[in-house]
Design a protein around this motif. Structure first.
Motif, PDB file in Angstrom:
ATOM      1  N   PHE A 183       0.806  -1.224   0.000  1.00 23.03           N
ATOM      2  CA  PHE A 183       0.000   0.000   0.000  1.00 23.03           C
ATOM      3  C   PHE A 183       0.839   1.274   0.000  1.00 23.03           C
ATOM      4  O   PHE A 183       0.453   2.286   0.558  1.00 23.03           O
ATOM      5  CB  PHE A 183      -1.005  -0.001   1.168  1.00 23.03           C
ATOM      6  N   GLU A 184       2.000   1.233  -0.648  1.00 22.21           N
ATOM      7  CA  GLU A 184       2.808   2.437  -0.850  1.00 22.21           C
ATOM      8  C   GLU A 184       2.286   3.137  -2.101  1.00 22.21           C
ATOM      9  O   GLU A 184       2.345   2.580  -3.196  1.00 22.21           O
ATOM     10  CB  GLU A 184       4.280   2.092  -1.024  1.00 22.21           C
ATOM     11  N   THR A 185       1.784   4.348  -1.962  1.00 26.20           N
ATOM     12  CA  THR A 185       1.156   5.029  -3.095  1.00 26.20           C
ATOM     13  C   THR A 185       2.133   5.359  -4.213  1.00 26.20           C
ATOM     14  O   THR A 185       1.754   5.385  -5.379  1.00 26.20           O
ATOM     15  CB  THR A 185       0.455   6.325  -2.632  1.00 26.20           C
ATOM     16  N   GLY A 186       3.379   5.575  -3.903  1.00 27.26           N
ATOM     17  CA  GLY A 186       4.368   5.916  -4.925  1.00 27.26           C
ATOM     18  C   GLY A 186       4.626   4.792  -5.912  1.00 27.26           C
ATOM     19  O   GLY A 186       5.027   5.036  -7.052  1.00 27.26           O
ATOM     20  N   ARG A 187       4.391   3.581  -5.514  1.00 27.48           N
ATOM     21  CA  ARG A 187       4.622   2.439  -6.397  1.00 27.48           C
ATOM     22  C   ARG A 187       3.612   2.379  -7.539  1.00 27.48           C
ATOM     23  O   ARG A 187       3.873   1.766  -8.560  1.00 27.48           O
ATOM     24  CB  ARG A 187       4.535   1.129  -5.614  1.00 27.48           C
ATOM     25  N   ARG A 188       2.458   2.988  -7.375  1.00 24.95           N
ATOM     26  CA  ARG A 188       1.400   2.895  -8.386  1.00 24.95           C
ATOM     27  C   ARG A 188       1.811   3.533  -9.709  1.00 24.95           C
ATOM     28  O   ARG A 188       1.322   3.150 -10.759  1.00 24.95           O
ATOM     29  CB  ARG A 188       0.115   3.522  -7.854  1.00 24.95           C
ATOM     30  N   THR A 189       2.706   4.499  -9.668  1.00 27.75           N
ATOM     31  CA  THR A 189       3.131   5.180 -10.894  1.00 27.75           C
ATOM     32  C   THR A 189       4.654   5.179 -11.036  1.00 27.75           C
ATOM     33  O   THR A 189       5.194   5.998 -11.778  1.00 27.75           O
ATOM     34  CB  THR A 189       2.621   6.630 -10.899  1.00 27.75           C
ATOM     35  N   ALA A 190       5.345   4.284 -10.358  1.00 25.78           N
ATOM     36  CA  ALA A 190       6.815   4.287 -10.366  1.00 25.78           C
ATOM     37  C   ALA A 190       7.383   4.089 -11.762  1.00 25.78           C
ATOM     38  O   ALA A 190       8.376   4.711 -12.128  1.00 25.78           O
ATOM     39  CB  ALA A 190       7.355   3.224  -9.414  1.00 25.78           C
ATOM     40  N   THR A 191       6.765   3.232 -12.557  1.00 23.09           N
ATOM     41  CA  THR A 191       7.215   2.983 -13.919  1.00 23.09           C
ATOM     42  C   THR A 191       5.977   2.785 -14.797  1.00 23.09           C
ATOM     43  O   THR A 191       4.872   2.595 -14.273  1.00 23.09           O
ATOM     44  CB  THR A 191       8.093   1.708 -14.013  1.00 23.09           C
TER      45      THR A 191
END
Length: 103
Positions: A5-13
């Protein structure tokens, strides 16, 4: 493995964003089918001979609503296992370790 549930991972790549897009589509379809089952089931309750079918539609709709958090958890697990290139990691974060390494 990264934290869930880390929000930054949703758009990391772009791969992360595409995975999120697909899972959001799945979740939306499940929500729509659940709502449809409840609406049709509610209408069925107006007719004596359709009450049994309406009860089954309520149960099916409930199962669809129960699947929703499973889809979210599956998305988070998949995101946590996708590698994040160094340029997308927060400043000071060390290299990712592969949780599936043997030994």
């Amino acid at each position: 493995m990264a934290r869930l549930f880390e929000t930054g991972r949703r758009t990391a790549t772009p791969d992360h964003a595409e995975l999120v897009r697909r899972f959001e589509l799945y979740r939306t379809l499940i929500e729509f089918m659940a709502a449809l089952a409840f609406i049709v089931g509610s209408v069925f309750f107006f007719y004596e001979r359709l009450i049994y079918a309406g009860t089954w539609l309520f149960l099916i709709g409930s199962v669809f609503f129960a699947v929703r958090p499973g889809i979210r958890l599956l998305l988070e697990l998949r995101l946590a296992n996708l590698p994040v290139p160094e340029e997308f990691r927060p400043y000071g974060a060390g290299p990712e370790k592969n949780a599936r390494r043997d030994g």
